[in-house]
Design a protein around this motif. Sequence first.
Motif, mmCIF file in Angstrom:
data_model
loop_
_atom_site.group_PDB
_atom_site.id
_atom_site.type_symbol
_atom_site.label_atom_id
_atom_site.label_comp_id
_atom_site.label_asym_id
_atom_site.label_seq_id
_atom_site.Cartn_x
_atom_site.Cartn_y
_atom_site.Cartn_z
ATOM 1 N N LEU A 109 0.837 -1.203 0.000
ATOM 2 C CA LEU A 109 0.000 0.000 0.000
ATOM 3 C C LEU A 109 0.871 1.252 0.000
ATOM 4 N N GLU A 110 1.923 1.235 0.793
ATOM 5 C CA GLU A 110 2.842 2.376 0.846
ATOM 6 C C GLU A 110 3.616 2.525 -0.456
ATOM 7 N N LEU A 111 3.950 1.407 -1.079
ATOM 8 C CA LEU A 111 4.800 1.421 -2.274
ATOM 9 C C LEU A 111 4.002 1.722 -3.540
ATOM 10 N N LEU A 112 2.829 1.094 -3.685
ATOM 11 C CA LEU A 112 2.069 1.180 -4.936
ATOM 12 C C LEU A 112 0.772 1.972 -4.813
ATOM 13 N N LYS A 113 0.426 2.396 -3.594
ATOM 14 C CA LYS A 113 -0.719 3.291 -3.366
ATOM 15 C C LYS A 113 -2.041 2.722 -3.869
ATOM 16 N N SER A 114 -2.224 1.415 -3.764
ATOM 17 C CA SER A 114 -3.465 0.789 -4.219
ATOM 18 C C SER A 114 -3.880 -0.280 -3.223
ATOM 19 N N SER A 115 -5.041 -0.116 -2.592
ATOM 20 C CA SER A 115 -5.489 -1.094 -1.608
ATOM 21 C C SER A 115 -5.846 -2.424 -2.264
ATOM 22 N N LYS A 116 -6.378 -2.384 -3.499
ATOM 23 C CA LYS A 116 -6.735 -3.642 -4.152
ATOM 24 C C LYS A 116 -5.498 -4.435 -4.548
ATOM 25 N N ILE A 117 -4.451 -3.757 -4.973
ATOM 26 C CA ILE A 117 -3.191 -4.450 -5.278
ATOM 27 C C ILE A 117 -2.562 -4.959 -3.980
ATOM 28 N N ALA A 118 -2.647 -4.173 -2.920
ATOM 29 C CA ALA A 118 -2.076 -4.579 -1.627
ATOM 30 C C ALA A 118 -2.783 -5.808 -1.075
ATOM 31 N N LEU A 119 -4.113 -5.822 -1.153
ATOM 32 C CA LEU A 119 -4.870 -6.991 -0.680
ATOM 33 C C LEU A 119 -4.556 -8.219 -1.518
ATOM 34 N N THR A 120 -4.474 -8.043 -2.813
ATOM 35 C CA THR A 120 -4.162 -9.174 -3.691
ATOM 36 C C THR A 120 -2.770 -9.727 -3.398
ATOM 37 N N THR A 121 -1.812 -8.831 -3.185
ATOM 38 C CA THR A 121 -0.444 -9.264 -2.865
ATOM 39 C C THR A 121 -0.412 -10.064 -1.574
ATOM 40 N N SER A 122 -1.097 -9.581 -0.549
ATOM 41 C CA SER A 122 -1.099 -10.290 0.733
ATOM 42 C C SER A 122 -1.791 -11.646 0.601
ATOM 43 N N PHE A 123 -2.852 -11.713 -0.204
ATOM 44 C CA PHE A 123 -3.542 -12.989 -0.412
ATOM 45 C C PHE A 123 -2.644 -13.969 -1.168
ATOM 46 N N LEU A 124 -1.924 -13.471 -2.165
ATOM 47 C CA LEU A 124 -1.010 -14.329 -2.922
ATOM 48 C C LEU A 124 0.089 -14.885 -2.026
ATOM 49 N N LEU A 125 0.602 -14.042 -1.109
ATOM 50 C CA LEU A 125 1.629 -14.527 -0.181
ATOM 51 C C LEU A 125 1.040 -15.534 0.795
ATOM 52 N N ALA A 126 -0.168 -15.275 1.275
ATOM 53 C CA ALA A 126 -0.819 -16.176 2.238
ATOM 54 C C ALA A 126 -0.989 -17.571 1.662
ATOM 55 N N THR A 127 -1.228 -17.658 0.349
ATOM 56 C CA THR A 127 -1.489 -18.946 -0.303
ATOM 57 C C THR A 127 -0.331 -19.395 -1.187
ATOM 58 N N SER A 128 0.805 -18.748 -1.058
ATOM 59 C CA SER A 128 1.975 -19.091 -1.879
ATOM 60 C C SER A 128 2.579 -20.421 -1.440
ATOM 61 N N SER A 129 2.744 -21.345 -2.362
ATOM 62 C CA SER A 129 3.386 -22.621 -2.035
ATOM 63 C C SER A 129 4.836 -22.399 -1.605
ATOM 64 N N TRP A 130 5.496 -21.436 -2.217
ATOM 65 C CA TRP A 130 6.888 -21.090 -1.892
ATOM 66 C C TRP A 130 6.974 -20.601 -0.447
ATOM 67 N N HIS A 131 6.078 -19.692 -0.080
ATOM 68 C CA HIS A 131 6.110 -19.142 1.265
ATOM 69 C C HIS A 131 5.647 -20.162 2.303
ATOM 70 N N LEU A 132 4.653 -20.957 1.960
ATOM 71 C CA LEU A 132 4.187 -21.997 2.878
ATOM 72 C C LEU A 132 5.286 -23.012 3.164
ATOM 73 N N GLN A 133 6.044 -23.374 2.135
ATOM 74 C CA GLN A 133 7.086 -24.383 2.284
ATOM 75 C C GLN A 133 8.075 -24.008 3.379
ATOM 76 N N PHE A 134 8.441 -22.725 3.422
ATOM 77 C CA PHE A 134 9.495 -22.309 4.348
ATOM 78 C C PHE A 134 8.982 -21.638 5.618
ATOM 79 N N SER A 135 7.669 -21.429 5.711
ATOM 80 C CA SER A 135 7.136 -20.909 6.983
ATOM 81 C C SER A 135 6.467 -22.014 7.793
ATOM 82 N N ARG A 136 6.613 -23.264 7.337
ATOM 83 C CA ARG A 136 6.097 -24.408 8.089
ATOM 84 C C ARG A 136 7.242 -25.288 8.614
ATOM 85 N N ILE A 137 8.465 -24.822 8.512
ATOM 86 C CA ILE A 137 9.607 -25.603 8.983
ATOM 87 C C ILE A 137 10.499 -24.724 9.856
#
Length: 494
Positions: A109-137
């Motif tokens: 939100l601070e970087l791109l000034k768009s709440s819809k892009i910010a929400l989408t980014t956070s949702f993508l990270l929340a469901t990212s297989s890459w991020h899940l792999q390393f935040s579960r170990i």
Amino acid sequence: MKKTFLILFVITIIASILRFYDLTKNPPGYYWDEVAIGYNAYSINQTGKDEWGAKFPLLFRSFNDYKAPLYIYAVAFSQKFLGPTDLSIRLPSAITGILSVPVLFFLTLELLKSSKIALTTSFLLATSSWHLQFSRIGFEGALALLLVLCGLLFFLLAIRKNIYLLIPSLLFFALSIMAYHAEKIFTPLFLASLFFFFKKALFEKPRKKLIIVILIGTIFFLPYLPTYFSSEGRVRLTQESIFGQKEPANILFIKNYLSNFSLDYLFFRGDQNGRHSVKKLGELFGWQLPFVLVGLWVLVKNRNKSSAIIFAWLLLAAIPVALVRPAPHAYRNFISVAAWEMVCAVGIWKLIKNYKTAFIIFVIAVYSFAVYLDHYYFHAKKAYAADWMDGNKEAVLYLKSVEKNYDRILVYKDLPPIYILFYGPYDPAKLHFSNHNLDHLGKYQYFHKFDLQRGQSKERTLVIVPSWAISSSDNILREIRMNNGDPLYRIYEL
């Protein structure tokens, strides 16, 4: 804005469920680096020293390597409440992984000034297989990523609001280099790029305040600075360096660097290490490819500071991977996952024209995620059980349950001593007193050659050996199998 925060709250809940569910059972085993972190944390709590007897070290010696300290101290803190348990090892990673989701929202939100892009980014990270792999170990990457996200967020706030916010920014960046070795290279380069991009805005601030802030920030980096020059701090780089190989280092560097941007690695097959991915899907989902390409095009077209930061992020994150082998390496390149999701979100909102398009994208994303979950929970945990050293914990727990019935327990070298140390748990003070003698841990004695003779000792002895070392027709008391059913150890009386 209330609706936006409600959606963010729901996304964070989803992230929490995905990271906490079955956390101690999947991945199925505990890799020896996780167990070493757990035991060193236990040793710190019990004695104020690591397993080698170093008092509150800034580098933790382990397996002829040296681990960054911050995650171990985080596990030590969790063990204050949970004791030396499996959950204590993985919980800090899961929590920092969850916290990264809302922090990334505010950063985007601070970087791109768009709440819809910010929400989408956070949702993508929340469901990212890459991020899940390393935040579960119980690895350090999720903690390091969170600290970098916080550092960048406070840096941008310092530029826009109050220069004194640069103090927490520099603190977070300094802590990131204490969290994971890859950030020892990435963070200084990234921080230098930020100062370059915003040099005009920084020098417009009151000169006295800026000098005070930079001096205070520099202090945060000083304690860890010697590790850059010590042999201990450079041991991993030395062990796996591209220098001194048959192929020229400059050629290897270019190959390794470019491998981080391979479409095969990013979108189709991923890192082929069983601890780093499910090996059947890319680090990013295949459906994200067109949106990432469009997102990159949009950022190039904009040519503003936000675009420059994101490109610097992606380009600099590949350098630590390029300097060592093997490559690509999803863990060493993990810091880039948030930037990739940001790029993808930009592309999604560039291509979405109506609700129908959004719905189609959502359905495809949900299907891809369901396929990933199927791989992660039903196939990968069995196919890659050996990658997680599954069965070692179970072997030690069985030995502990019957050890009172025996005078000694002979352990073949294939069972790493760190599992006996942690799951005992073995008193760290005794280990220090024995000068870290791992061949004799109380009743547990290690042997390296199969020269054992039955009936020659009056002591009641239990023996554990690899499954291939003794016939199943012998008097086996217990067979230890991995999650996939493959035999690992056999236990018998001598």
